[in-house]
Scaffold this active site. Sequence first.
Site: not given
Ligand code: NDP
Ligand code: 8X3
Length: 251
Positions: A152, A156
């Site tokens: 992961y 990133k």
């Molecule tokens: P969620 O799981 O709530 O949302 C993830 C979104 O990504 C969903 O809408 C999902 O839609 C979509 N997704 C995942 N796989 C696919 C795919 N193969 N094709 C199309 N869409 C996809 O998580 P977050 O909102 O937290 O995550 C959003 C972003 O933020 C990610 O890139 C994550 O790595 C990043 N992030 C999150 C953090 C956290 O602590 N939550 C911190 C730092 C970064 P669906 O399942 O309908 O396809």
């Molecule tokens: C999601 C935040 O710290 O779990 O990107 O990797 S962490």
Amino acid sequence: MNKTIFITGATSGIGEACAEKFAAAKCRIIISGRRADRLSKIKSHLESKFNADILDLCFDVQDKNAVFDAIKKLPEDWKKIDVLINNAGLSLGRDNFTDCDIADWETMLQTNVNGLLYVSKAVLDLLIPNESVVINIGSIAGKEVYENGNVYCASKFAVDAITKSMRIDLLKKGIRVTAIHPGAVETEFSLVRFKGDASKASQVYKGFKPLTPEDVADTIFYAANLPSHVCINELTIMPKQQASANHFHKD
Ligand code: NDP
Ligand code: 8X3
């Protein structure tokens, strides 16, 4: 405002909060994700709450042909994109390198890296020279590695590198490229990471106040709406009780 915003991963978490934030500002929004039922629910919600113009596109960012096909088939009046938010992404598992499932590694790399590249390339010709902004959602995990974060984190770090190189390569077109790197945000992220284990997922956010998806959406909105000569290259946003990928001050 009348800008057109393309958001990947708009069916939950940060992407859904962005859709709400930009719809409230009278933007036209393309929402995408794999879950068609969620897309149509969110579309109806935003249309009735904000009278917003919403187009839903259901595709898997891992599927190169589906990505290019969906974007090619956009109606003509949706073919100018002011802001692309490359947000779709996920983590699967949090295991030691020796125990990881290789299929999980492949899904993370295909989604977080290949998916972001496919969407960016497919949308490139729809971006407006000297105007548009691409916002890639990285992570604190793309700035520092942590134990059992292995692939992961690697995905990133790749988003960080892709953002920097896109910024250089799109300089001549006047297209700005920004990375937003959040720390812990309470979304469905951990539920996905721990494959539906809700108690393990909720444990992640115990003892401190995590960011909300709206906190991150506010920041994305700010970065997307600067004067056209201004670019935020990257921005790391953390909960106050988290200083780094590895340092928390819990209650
Ligand atoms: P969620 O799981 O709530 O949302 C993830 C979104 O990504 C969903 O809408 C999902 O839609 C979509 N997704 C995942 N796989 C696919 C795919 N193969 N094709 C199309 N869409 C996809 O998580 P977050 O909102 O937290 O995550 C959003 C972003 O933020 C990610 O890139 C994550 O790595 C990043 N992030 C999150 C953090 C956290 O602590 N939550 C911190 C730092 C970064 P669906 O399942 O309908 O396809
Ligand atoms: C999601 C935040 O710290 O779990 O990107 O990797 S962490």
